[in-house]
Enzyme design. Structure first.
Site, PDB file in Angstrom:
ATOM      1  N   ASP A 119      18.033   2.399  29.486  1.00  0.00           N
ATOM      2  CA  ASP A 119      16.637   2.739  29.237  1.00  0.00           C
ATOM      3  C   ASP A 119      16.018   3.066  30.595  1.00  0.00           C
ATOM      4  O   ASP A 119      15.814   2.184  31.425  1.00  0.00           O
ATOM      5  CB  ASP A 119      15.933   1.564  28.571  1.00  0.00           C
ATOM      6  CG  ASP A 119      14.484   1.881  28.201  1.00  0.00           C
ATOM      7  OD1 ASP A 119      13.887   2.772  28.840  1.00  0.00           O
ATOM      8  OD2 ASP A 119      13.947   1.223  27.293  1.00  0.00           O
ATOM      9  N   LYS A 172       5.631   7.387  27.931  1.00  0.00           N
ATOM     10  CA  LYS A 172       5.256   6.817  29.216  1.00  0.00           C
ATOM     11  C   LYS A 172       5.221   7.898  30.306  1.00  0.00           C
ATOM     12  O   LYS A 172       4.486   8.859  30.195  1.00  0.00           O
ATOM     13  CB  LYS A 172       6.209   5.670  29.549  1.00  0.00           C
ATOM     14  CG  LYS A 172       6.430   4.675  28.397  1.00  0.00           C
ATOM     15  CD  LYS A 172       5.165   4.056  27.846  1.00  0.00           C
ATOM     16  CE  LYS A 172       5.408   2.860  26.923  1.00  0.00           C
ATOM     17  NZ  LYS A 172       6.167   3.135  25.715  1.00  0.00           N
TER      18      LYS A 172
END
Length: 380
Positions: A174, A199
């Site tokens: 991730d 994000k």
């Protein structure tokens, strides 16, 4: 010649529109496509769950940024994670996960995938020996975040890739906290990269999305089948917004890092803070690894307060420029209390985060204004 990062961010998968010459990829708000005859599709476009030109542009762009060969865009980061688990795991398989994983990821494993028969073991991903000890004969995936959310621990991607392949597992990284600008795990041996494109990739707090990127063609075929079969795809408008954000990713990340470093310097040594967690600090246990595999150290900072949970809650409630809210990676600065917000699902488990912890997502405002806001919030 390999093009530079910013050039790829602006141009990869995004040629001028062949019909109008538009330099920005259009929003193809269509569900279906004309077929010239039964089974004769134009450029493979049949139905937008399977393939959409705007989403395809995003998928090609994120693949290029991560130096992968195949990208897949989803409705959210968790949609990407769920699709991936269904694609590469079966009931009875085992996954090693970070012992300080993002609360949503932990919830997916603990409350959703476990009911489906997937087993998991938390381990400190900054400790290769500890990860090795967590591996079982059924381990199919070693799943890491680096930096981790919210404790900002660092995993050695190259070492964990070697371990994963040694035991016949895949390494999933991730890369949300770092972004493709700061770190490209596929180049270090990882098999799959995961992003919450909500994000830093999107970067403006105006879109929710996720992505998977791989290099292996067979793995890509498996993911593509599950993406289409499960259907949690990114829509054309969300894809367009994410592409727009990507174009400035490099310059935004430089400013995020600049501001974070200023704030870390200011926070370090304060009597009311017991720990400043930031991989750019030389005393951070993962600093050398981060320096070796990251371009810079990112815009995320966590602190632990001497006054405990109440002091942490008070700090979160007093800031003005730092918006109290979940998520991260946007142009605006955010502050949150992980234990009661993003990581509330881990309360009462081994992954519970400390109550005295505050997480800062440092935005791209003027650093002096952010420092003044923190100073008044601390009561200086």
């Amino acid at each position: 010649m390999t093009e530079g990062f910013s050039t790829r961010a602006i141009h990869a998968g995004q040629p001028a529109d062949p019909v109008t010459g538009a330099v920005v990829t259009p929003i193809f708000a269509t569900s279906t496509y004309l077929q010239d005859a039964v089974g004769e599709m134009r450029n493979g476009y049949e139905y937008s769950r399977t393939k959409n030109p705007t989403r395809l542009a995003l998928e090609e762009c994120v693949a290029a940024l991560e130096q992968g060969t195949h990208g897949f865009a989803f409705a959210s980061g968790l949609a990407a994670e769920d699709t991936l688990l269904r694609a590469i795991c079966s009931p009875g398989d085992h996954v090693v996960i970070p012992d300080d994983a993002y609360g949503g990821t932990f919830r997916l494993f603990a409350k959703v995938a476990s009911r489906w028969g997937l087993d998991y073991t938390p381990a400190p991903v900054s400790d290769v020996d500890a990860v090795r000890a967590a591996v079982t004969s059924d381990t199919k995936v070693i799943w890491v975040e680096t930096p981790t959310n919210p404790l900002l621990n660092i995993a050695d991607i190259e070492a964990l890739a070697e371990l994963a392949h040694e035991v016949g597992a895949l390494l999933v990284v991730d890369n949300t906290f770092a972004s493709p600008y700061l770190q490209q795990p596929l180049t270090l041996g990882a098999d799959i990269v995961v992003h919450s494109t909500t994000k830093y990739v999107g970067g403006h707090s105006d879109v929710v999305g996720g992505a998977l990127i791989v290099r292996d063609a067979k793995l890509a075929e498996t993911i593509a089948f599950h993406q289409n079969s499960m259907g949690a795809i990114a829509g054309p408008f969300d894809s367009w917004l994410t592409l727009r954000g990507i174009k400035t990713l490099a310059v935004r990340m430089e400013r995020h890092c600049d501001n974070a470093e200023r704030i870390v310097d200011w926070l370090s040594g304060r009597a009311d803070i017991t720990h400043v967690l930031y991989p750019g600090l030389t005393e951070h246990p993962g600093h050398k690894t981060a320096a070796a595999q990251m371009r810079r150290f990112g815009g995320m900072v966590s602190v632990r307060l001497r006054g405990g949970e109440q002091a942490a809650l008070d700090l979160c409630n007093r800031t003005k420029l730092f918006t109290l809210g979940e998520s991260l990676g946007g142009v605006e600065s955010l502050i949150e209390h992980p234990g009661r917000m993003t990581h509330a699902s881990a309360v009462g488990t081994p992954l519970e985060v400390p109550g005295d912890l505050v997480r800062l997502s440092v935005g791209i405002e003027d650093a002096e204004d952010l420092l003044a806001d923190l100073s008044q919030a601390f009561g200086d």
